[in-house]
Every structure is written in C-alpha cells, then in structure tokens.
Scaffold this motif. Structure first.
Motif, short mmCIF file in Angstrom:
data_model
loop_
_atom_site.label_atom_id
_atom_site.label_comp_id
_atom_site.label_asym_id
_atom_site.label_seq_id
_atom_site.Cartn_x
_atom_site.Cartn_y
_atom_site.Cartn_z
N VAL A 134 0.48 -1.18 -0.29
CA VAL A 134 0.20 -0.04 0.04
C VAL A 134 0.73 0.89 0.28
O VAL A 134 1.61 1.38 0.64
N LEU A 135 0.57 2.34 -1.17
CA LEU A 135 1.43 3.44 -1.28
C LEU A 135 1.20 4.51 -0.67
O LEU A 135 -0.50 5.14 -0.24
N LEU A 136 1.77 4.78 0.47
CA LEU A 136 1.47 5.61 1.16
C LEU A 136 1.73 7.15 0.93
O LEU A 136 3.15 7.43 0.45
N PRO A 137 1.04 8.60 1.29
CA PRO A 137 1.46 9.38 0.22
C PRO A 137 1.75 10.30 1.26
O PRO A 137 2.68 10.07 2.97
N PRO A 138 3.14 11.10 0.83
CA PRO A 138 4.45 11.75 1.54
C PRO A 138 4.16 12.88 2.83
O PRO A 138 3.01 13.32 2.62
N ASP A 139 4.59 13.05 3.97
CA ASP A 139 4.19 13.31 5.00
C ASP A 139 4.69 14.35 4.84
O ASP A 139 4.87 15.00 6.26
N ALA A 140 6.04 14.93 4.37
CA ALA A 140 7.20 15.84 4.68
C ALA A 140 7.41 17.42 3.42
O ALA A 140 8.01 17.95 4.21
N GLU A 141 6.42 17.32 2.67
CA GLU A 141 6.68 18.11 1.50
C GLU A 141 5.48 19.83 2.13
O GLU A 141 4.76 19.24 2.86
N PRO A 142 5.92 20.76 2.39
CA PRO A 142 5.07 22.27 1.76
C PRO A 142 3.48 21.19 1.52
O PRO A 142 3.29 20.79 0.70
N PHE A 143 2.69 21.88 2.14
CA PHE A 143 1.07 21.95 2.04
C PHE A 143 0.42 23.30 1.98
O PHE A 143 1.09 24.17 2.63
N ASP A 144 -1.03 22.87 1.67
CA ASP A 144 -1.68 24.35 0.91
C ASP A 144 -2.64 25.00 2.44
O ASP A 144 -3.50 23.85 2.69
N ALA A 145 -2.76 25.64 3.36
CA ALA A 145 -3.56 25.81 4.83
C ALA A 145 -4.66 26.27 3.99
O ALA A 145 -4.70 26.98 2.73
N PRO A 146 -5.39 26.05 4.41
CA PRO A 146 -6.98 26.58 4.35
C PRO A 146 -7.24 27.91 4.09
O PRO A 146 -8.40 28.48 2.58
N ASP A 147 -6.29 28.60 4.07
CA ASP A 147 -6.75 30.20 3.66
C ASP A 147 -5.59 30.22 2.70
O ASP A 147 -5.27 31.51 2.52
N GLY A 148 -4.63 29.83 2.07
CA GLY A 148 -4.43 29.39 0.82
C GLY A 148 -2.91 29.65 1.35
O GLY A 148 -1.60 29.32 0.02
N THR A 149 -2.13 30.07 2.63
CA THR A 149 -0.72 29.75 2.31
C THR A 149 -0.35 28.67 2.46
O THR A 149 -0.81 27.60 2.91
N ARG A 150 1.25 28.87 1.90
CA ARG A 150 1.82 27.72 1.89
C ARG A 150 2.37 27.30 3.18
O ARG A 150 3.23 28.83 4.19
N ASP B 39 5.42 25.00 5.86
CA ASP B 39 6.61 24.08 6.17
C ASP B 39 5.79 23.15 6.86
O ASP B 39 5.64 24.16 7.85
N PRO B 40 6.18 21.80 7.05
CA PRO B 40 6.06 21.31 8.45
C PRO B 40 6.09 21.44 9.00
O PRO B 40 6.32 20.95 10.54
N ARG B 41 7.54 22.02 8.97
CA ARG B 41 8.62 21.78 10.27
C ARG B 41 8.39 22.73 10.93
O ARG B 41 8.64 23.16 12.22
N GLU B 42 6.91 24.09 10.48
CA GLU B 42 6.25 25.05 11.38
C GLU B 42 5.23 24.94 12.21
O GLU B 42 4.46 25.45 11.72
N ALA B 43 5.04 23.44 11.75
CA ALA B 43 3.25 23.70 12.19
C ALA B 43 3.39 22.60 12.91
O ALA B 43 2.80 20.97 13.54
N GLU B 44 4.62 22.48 14.57
CA GLU B 44 4.34 21.96 15.86
C GLU B 44 4.26 20.40 14.80
O GLU B 44 3.45 19.75 15.74
N PRO B 45 5.64 20.00 14.76
CA PRO B 45 5.44 18.37 14.02
C PRO B 45 6.12 17.35 15.70
O PRO B 45 5.45 16.32 15.11
N THR B 46 6.36 18.42 16.43
CA THR B 46 6.73 17.03 17.07
C THR B 46 5.87 17.08 18.62
O THR B 46 5.99 16.62 19.57
N ALA B 47 4.61 18.44 18.55
CA ALA B 47 3.32 18.11 19.56
C ALA B 47 4.20 18.41 21.23
O ALA B 47 4.68 17.46 21.99
N ARG B 48 5.40 19.49 20.70
CA ARG B 48 5.71 20.21 21.77
C ARG B 48 6.95 18.93 22.62
O ARG B 48 7.04 18.83 23.79
#
Length: 334
Positions: free
Chosen positions: A47-63, A65-74
């Motif tokens: 089963v091929l899973l989608p990547p989860d480390a690339e930049p993505f579009d937020a609901p408001d259209g901003t790009r 970087d997942p490293r800036e999206a609290e990836p470690t939950a503190r």
C-alpha cells in the motif's frame, strides 16, 4: 493477517522487510511511501502511502512548511505536523485497512506515531528499534506501547539505554541480511578494496582511490549515486580484501554475512545510531572504525590495517536472524 510499516528513508528498512517476509506463514500487507520493490513476491500487498514532509496549502491558501506546523507536539512525538493532508491520509489509510482486513499483528519499522496508532487500534504491535541514545519521549512512548521490540543486532554489542526499562519484551535477533545462507565463493588473493554506498564525499572518494591505487590496490566504488548502483553486490562483497562501508544496520549485517574485513564509518545520523554501532564493532574486534570526517590519508592506513584482520562475524548472529524475527512477529498467531 500482518500489517508492516516500512519507513521510507534509505534502503535498510525495506531490505529488512524483504529478508523477513518469506519466513512468515501469515499473509502480509506492507505500508510505505517507498515504491513497491521490484523483487517483492507478487502475492504480497504493498500500500503506497502519501508523503508527509512536503510543504502544503493551508485552508487560507498560505503555503506551510511542515517543520513550522508543530510536528513534535512539544517533544512528545517525532512527526505529526498540524494540518498536513498527507500525514492525515497515511494514518487514515493504515487505520481503514487494519479495520477492513482484520490486521491482528502490526510490525512498525520505524515510527513512534505508527506504533501508537497500531496499538490504539488493538493490534498486537511489534516495534523495530535501532541503536543509539533513544531515550527521548517519543521513543519511550513507542517502547512502552509495543507488545514486542525487535533489536536487529546481537545483545550487548551496542549500548541501548532507551531499552533498559523494556528488556522483558526485547528480542535480540542478530543482524538481518538479505544474504543470509548465501554461499560465499573461495577467497581470491588480490588487493581489492570496495567502497560501498554513499559513505564518502566525492572529493574524499577520489583522493582515497588515487592513494590506494598508487599503493597497488584495485578500488571499486558502488552505490554512491544512481549510476553506480548494482542489484547484487554479493560478488563484490565477498571478492574484496577490504570493504569500506557506512555503519548502518543493513550494511553491517551484509558485512557480517559476507565475512568481510571492513572499515566502518559512523555517519552523522539521529541519536548517534551509526557512531554507536561503529564503536561496538570496534570494541568487538569486528571492524576498523572511522568518523564521518575521516581523511583519505587516514583511510588508507585503516584499509591496510584491516587487510590483516580476522573478524569473527559469527558474533553478529546473522545466520537465522530473519527467521528469528519472523518467529517473534508470529508469536500467539492462530
């Protein structure tokens, strides 16, 4: 039925899966962001899973970087970025498949988050661990949740402070190599050096090749880029006087299977995984050790010293290791 998560960094995780899967009695569904391996048996689902480390579009259209999206939950997780559609979809795919296909056991190699998900889904969970100082909160969570922990190297070879509280559930299988039980040809009395994988920079590799050649060595370099990859390095491993390799678990297991005289380089990896492994190999007299910043001049000396070594690679317990891991996975299966 067994689920198996295969981490997509490097080739060691998928190589371990390919070595162990043929020893399993139960059918397996593998999950990974890596493409399906060409050598995988046709009846094994991938089963091929989608990547989860690339930049993505937020609901408001901003790009974003997942490293800036609290990836470690503190600091409580390794990677779970807020709002990442790929991350959400990969976990949802695993959960939906586990429910629809009744996955009773789930092997995780490696991800603290997938260990947690599998255990929350009620699956018997087998976590694969790696060397290094893995005493952080996410590793502690994964080790605490796992029903069994597989350490694919021999017990005592590498310090494992993160496993101290969980040793009753750890299975030390020995190194797992795709070359286990493969016959080695008779040694040839030649001065041959194999530079294996992406272990040296281009400058150091070129300088080392020049210096060794001047001293009468035949040098072969494979796996440092796409053009130099070989499908079957076994003849090169077994036909070389000395192999220069990284200290990753897969590489070391292959060195052990081939009985190679070796110089292992502890590359910079999270939790000092490769440095810890290289130090353990040196302490056991199995290989010469170097750090990632080793010079070509220093490597020439290490290679020529290694040429006179007689490592007892049986201590790395490669023989039967893949079958031992399969037996741990299938404990208590009907």
């Amino acid at each position: 039925m067994i689920g198996w998560y295969v981490h997509h960094h490097g080739f060691g995780h998928v190589s371990r899966f390919l070595a162990v899967q043929p020893h399993l009695r139960a059918p397996v569904i593998a999950f990974s962001s890596m493409p399906r391996p060409a050598e995988l048996a046709a009846d094994v689902e991938w089963v091929l899973l989608p990547p989860d480390a690339e930049p993505f579009d937020a609901p408001d259209g901003t790009r974003v970087d997942p490293r800036e999206a609290e990836p470690t939950a503190r600091g409580h997780l390794h990677w779970a970025p807020h709002g990442h559609p790929g991350h959400r979809e990969r976990l949802a795919t695993i959960a939906a498949t586990a429910a629809s296909r009744d996955l009773q056991t789930f092997v995780v190699d490696v991800s603290a988050e997938v260990v947690a998900l599998a255990r929350l889904l009620g699956a018997r969970t087998v976590a694969v661990t790696q060397p290094g100082t893995r005493t952080d909160a996410p590793h502690a969570l994964a080790y605490g949740l796992a029903d069994r922990i597989v350490a694919p190297w021999p017990e005592g070879a590498v310090p494992t402070p993160g496993l101290a509280a969980h040793e009753d559930r750890v299975a030390w299988t020995g190194g797992i190599s795709r070359f286990d039980e493969r016959e080695a040809p008779d040694p040839v009395d030649e001065r041959r050096v194999l530079l294996l994988g992406q272990v040296l920079s281009a400058d150091v590799r070129g300088e080392l090749t020049r210096r060794l050649s001047e001293r009468g060595w035949n040098v072969t370099s494979v796996g440092h880029d796409d053009a130099s990859r070989v499908d079957d390095p076994w003849p090169l491993l077994t036909g070389s006087t000395v192999v220069v390799s990284a200290a990753g678990q897969n590489s070391v297991a292959d060195l052990a299977a081939s009985g190679a005289r070796a110089v292992v380089i502890g590359q910079d990896r999270p939790f000092d995984e490769q440095r810890a492994t290289a130090e353990g190999l040196e302490a056991w007299g199995l290989a010469r050790r170097a750090d990632g910043d080793v010079s070509a001049e220093e490597l020439v000396d290490l290679v020529e010293r290694a040429a006179g070594d007689a490592p007892d690679w049986a201590r790395w317990r490669v023989a039967g290791a893949a079958a031992r891991m399969a037996a741990v996975i299938e404990e208590r299966l009907p």
